[in-house]
Design a protein around this motif. Structure first.
Motif, PDB file in Angstrom:
ATOM      1  N   LEU A 124     -46.479 -32.140 -41.939  1.00  0.00           N
ATOM      2  CA  LEU A 124     -45.828 -32.960 -42.962  1.00  0.00           C
ATOM      3  C   LEU A 124     -46.809 -33.368 -44.054  1.00  0.00           C
ATOM      4  O   LEU A 124     -46.465 -33.372 -45.244  1.00  0.00           O
ATOM      5  CB  LEU A 124     -45.214 -34.201 -42.309  1.00  0.00           C
ATOM      6  CG  LEU A 124     -44.089 -33.924 -41.296  1.00  0.00           C
ATOM      7  CD1 LEU A 124     -43.615 -35.225 -40.666  1.00  0.00           C
ATOM      8  CD2 LEU A 124     -42.919 -33.207 -41.967  1.00  0.00           C
ATOM      9  N   GLY A 125     -48.029 -33.699 -43.671  1.00  0.00           N
ATOM     10  CA  GLY A 125     -49.020 -34.138 -44.645  1.00  0.00           C
ATOM     11  C   GLY A 125     -49.414 -33.048 -45.617  1.00  0.00           C
ATOM     12  O   GLY A 125     -49.498 -33.286 -46.829  1.00  0.00           O
ATOM     13  N   LEU A 126     -49.645 -31.842 -45.116  1.00  0.00           N
ATOM     14  CA  LEU A 126     -50.035 -30.743 -45.999  1.00  0.00           C
ATOM     15  C   LEU A 126     -48.884 -30.317 -46.896  1.00  0.00           C
ATOM     16  O   LEU A 126     -49.093 -29.955 -48.060  1.00  0.00           O
ATOM     17  CB  LEU A 126     -50.537 -29.564 -45.171  1.00  0.00           C
ATOM     18  CG  LEU A 126     -51.887 -29.776 -44.472  1.00  0.00           C
ATOM     19  CD1 LEU A 126     -52.274 -28.550 -43.653  1.00  0.00           C
ATOM     20  CD2 LEU A 126     -52.975 -30.089 -45.486  1.00  0.00           C
ATOM     21  N   TYR A 149     -39.388 -24.742 -43.413  1.00  0.00           N
ATOM     22  CA  TYR A 149     -38.933 -25.281 -44.699  1.00  0.00           C
ATOM     23  C   TYR A 149     -40.069 -25.964 -45.452  1.00  0.00           C
ATOM     24  O   TYR A 149     -40.294 -25.706 -46.643  1.00  0.00           O
ATOM     25  CB  TYR A 149     -37.802 -26.282 -44.495  1.00  0.00           C
ATOM     26  CG  TYR A 149     -37.411 -26.994 -45.778  1.00  0.00           C
ATOM     27  CD1 TYR A 149     -36.573 -26.373 -46.700  1.00  0.00           C
ATOM     28  CD2 TYR A 149     -37.906 -28.264 -46.078  1.00  0.00           C
ATOM     29  CE1 TYR A 149     -36.232 -26.998 -47.888  1.00  0.00           C
ATOM     30  CE2 TYR A 149     -37.567 -28.898 -47.259  1.00  0.00           C
ATOM     31  CZ  TYR A 149     -36.732 -28.267 -48.163  1.00  0.00           C
ATOM     32  OH  TYR A 149     -36.406 -28.886 -49.335  1.00  0.00           O
ATOM     33  N   TRP A 150     -40.784 -26.836 -44.788  1.00  0.00           N
ATOM     34  CA  TRP A 150     -41.705 -27.756 -45.459  1.00  0.00           C
ATOM     35  C   TRP A 150     -42.916 -27.050 -46.054  1.00  0.00           C
ATOM     36  O   TRP A 150     -43.502 -27.526 -47.018  1.00  0.00           O
ATOM     37  CB  TRP A 150     -42.136 -28.837 -44.477  1.00  0.00           C
ATOM     38  CG  TRP A 150     -42.714 -30.059 -45.103  1.00  0.00           C
ATOM     39  CD1 TRP A 150     -43.935 -30.599 -44.852  1.00  0.00           C
ATOM     40  CD2 TRP A 150     -42.110 -30.930 -46.062  1.00  0.00           C
ATOM     41  NE1 TRP A 150     -44.127 -31.739 -45.589  1.00  0.00           N
ATOM     42  CE2 TRP A 150     -43.003 -31.963 -46.345  1.00  0.00           C
ATOM     43  CE3 TRP A 150     -40.866 -30.934 -46.720  1.00  0.00           C
ATOM     44  CZ2 TRP A 150     -42.732 -32.994 -47.244  1.00  0.00           C
ATOM     45  CZ3 TRP A 150     -40.591 -31.948 -47.626  1.00  0.00           C
ATOM     46  CH2 TRP A 150     -41.513 -32.956 -47.875  1.00  0.00           C
ATOM     47  N   TRP A 151     -43.288 -25.899 -45.481  1.00  0.00           N
ATOM     48  CA  TRP A 151     -44.409 -25.135 -46.042  1.00  0.00           C
ATOM     49  C   TRP A 151     -43.958 -23.929 -46.847  1.00  0.00           C
ATOM     50  O   TRP A 151     -44.791 -23.205 -47.384  1.00  0.00           O
ATOM     51  CB  TRP A 151     -45.347 -24.669 -44.925  1.00  0.00           C
ATOM     52  CG  TRP A 151     -46.303 -25.731 -44.469  1.00  0.00           C
ATOM     53  CD1 TRP A 151     -46.215 -27.077 -44.701  1.00  0.00           C
ATOM     54  CD2 TRP A 151     -47.483 -25.540 -43.691  1.00  0.00           C
ATOM     55  NE1 TRP A 151     -47.259 -27.733 -44.113  1.00  0.00           N
ATOM     56  CE2 TRP A 151     -48.066 -26.820 -43.487  1.00  0.00           C
ATOM     57  CE3 TRP A 151     -48.116 -24.434 -43.142  1.00  0.00           C
ATOM     58  CZ2 TRP A 151     -49.241 -27.006 -42.756  1.00  0.00           C
ATOM     59  CZ3 TRP A 151     -49.285 -24.604 -42.413  1.00  0.00           C
ATOM     60  CH2 TRP A 151     -49.836 -25.882 -42.235  1.00  0.00           C
ATOM     61  N   SER A 152     -42.670 -23.704 -46.939  1.00  0.00           N
ATOM     62  CA  SER A 152     -42.190 -22.567 -47.723  1.00  0.00           C
ATOM     63  C   SER A 152     -42.497 -22.788 -49.203  1.00  0.00           C
ATOM     64  O   SER A 152     -42.253 -23.872 -49.739  1.00  0.00           O
ATOM     65  CB  SER A 152     -40.680 -22.391 -47.532  1.00  0.00           C
ATOM     66  OG  SER A 152     -40.175 -21.439 -48.458  1.00  0.00           O
ATOM     67  N   PRO A 153     -43.000 -21.781 -49.891  1.00  0.00           N
ATOM     68  CA  PRO A 153     -43.289 -21.953 -51.323  1.00  0.00           C
ATOM     69  C   PRO A 153     -42.027 -22.101 -52.174  1.00  0.00           C
ATOM     70  O   PRO A 153     -42.101 -22.637 -53.287  1.00  0.00           O
ATOM     71  CB  PRO A 153     -44.046 -20.672 -51.684  1.00  0.00           C
ATOM     72  CG  PRO A 153     -43.633 -19.675 -50.652  1.00  0.00           C
ATOM     73  CD  PRO A 153     -43.403 -20.448 -49.400  1.00  0.00           C
ATOM     74  N   ILE A 154     -40.883 -21.651 -51.656  1.00  0.00           N
ATOM     75  CA  ILE A 154     -39.665 -21.693 -52.462  1.00  0.00           C
ATOM     76  C   ILE A 154     -39.239 -23.126 -52.775  1.00  0.00           C
ATOM     77  O   ILE A 154     -39.067 -23.477 -53.954  1.00  0.00           O
ATOM     78  CB  ILE A 154     -38.536 -20.896 -51.783  1.00  0.00           C
ATOM     79  CG1 ILE A 154     -38.911 -19.418 -51.718  1.00  0.00           C
ATOM     80  CG2 ILE A 154     -37.220 -21.074 -52.555  1.00  0.00           C
ATOM     81  CD1 ILE A 154     -37.931 -18.566 -50.956  1.00  0.00           C
ATOM     82  N   PRO A 155     -39.045 -24.010 -51.778  1.00  0.00           N
ATOM     83  CA  PRO A 155     -38.685 -25.388 -52.142  1.00  0.00           C
ATOM     84  C   PRO A 155     -39.789 -26.122 -52.891  1.00  0.00           C
ATOM     85  O   PRO A 155     -39.505 -26.999 -53.710  1.00  0.00           O
ATOM     86  CB  PRO A 155     -38.391 -26.049 -50.794  1.00  0.00           C
ATOM     87  CG  PRO A 155     -39.055 -25.194 -49.774  1.00  0.00           C
ATOM     88  CD  PRO A 155     -39.016 -23.808 -50.320  1.00  0.00           C
ATOM     89  N   ILE A 156     -41.043 -25.780 -52.627  1.00  0.00           N
ATOM     90  CA  ILE A 156     -42.137 -26.429 -53.354  1.00  0.00           C
ATOM     91  C   ILE A 156     -42.042 -26.106 -54.845  1.00  0.00           C
ATOM     92  O   ILE A 156     -42.147 -26.990 -55.705  1.00  0.00           O
ATOM     93  CB  ILE A 156     -43.503 -26.000 -52.787  1.00  0.00           C
ATOM     94  CG1 ILE A 156     -43.666 -26.536 -51.361  1.00  0.00           C
ATOM     95  CG2 ILE A 156     -44.643 -26.495 -53.670  1.00  0.00           C
ATOM     96  CD1 ILE A 156     -44.901 -26.016 -50.643  1.00  0.00           C
TER      97      ILE A 156
END
Length: 231
Positions: A6-8, A128-135
């Motif tokens: 979560l932090g990264l 999800y959280w590390w996927s570049p798409i939502p970022i």
């Protein structure tokens, strides 16, 4: 490990938060639509180049708009979110990005709640959280799709809570309302409703969805568009 994940992911989003959305400028239209609505002008009938809106043109949002000869395409659910963010801080891309990043965080939370409900490893949220798409799409470009995803996941979570008896019927209706809000934010969540309707009592789901869409459209027109439609 979950805290590290979560932090990264949060750090990756923070990198893009202050950057202007140069890949897609749709988010400028979000701010502009709220600007028009709260000044009594309908973005559905007036394009950014309409002479009526000339006094409302600013130096931060209006110059970055694209498709200036076209009225808006965003439905009332999205517009309500734009208005809420605008009321916190008018004509601010930073406020818009913050609001949509809160939605992005809610997607992660709802994903973990669904993982827990299905007794799966919460660390799978990394998908999800590390996927570049939502970022890129949400933290950088600030697309409103993330709000629709929040409503969709909330609807799915309500259906998966294992309610019994009358509670199950109420939950089905509530899930329909939540999916209706998703459809009011972006139109494509309606397709997912077809997958979620499986049993006889799911007519309550459809009723909640249809009633929510109809009532919000009616209320939105009555509150925001009556004056603007006559200008």
């Amino acid at each position: 490990e979950l805290g590290l994940i979560l932090g990264l992911g949060l750090a990756a989003r923070a990198i893009f938060w202050g950057a202007p959305p140069v890949i897609s400028r749709d988010s400028y239209r979000y701010v502009w639509d709220a600007h028009l609505l709260l000044h009594g002008v309908s973005p559905y009938t007036h394009s950014p180049f309409d002479p009526v809106v000339q006094p409302l043109r600013d130096q931060a949002i209006w110059p970055n708009l694209r498709y200036r000869h076209d009225p808006t395409i965003y439905p009332p659910g999205a517009q309500l979110l734009f208005i809420l963010i605008y009321l916190i801080k008018p004509l601010s891309m930073g406020a818009l990005k913050t609001g949509l990043e809160i939605c992005d965080g809610l997607v992660a939370v709802l994903t973990m709640l669904l993982l827990r409900r299905h007794r799966l490893d919460l660390r799978r949220v990394i998908v999800y959280w590390w996927s570049p798409i939502p970022i890129i799409e949400f933290a950088f470009s600030a697309h409103v799709d993330v709000a629709a995803i929040v409503w969709m996941l909330a609807s799915l979570l309500v259906l998966r809570m294992g309610w019994r008896g009358a509670g199950a019927r109420v939950a089905t209706g509530v899930a329909g309302v939540l999916m209706g809000m998703a459809a009011l934010t972006k139109l494509y969540p309606v397709m997912y409703a077809v997958v979620m309707v499986r049993r006889r009592r799911d007519w309550l789901f459809l009723m909640g969805l249809v009633a929510t869409v109809a009532l919000v459209y009616l209320a939105f027109w009555y509150i925001f568009l009556r004056v603007g439609s006559t200008m």
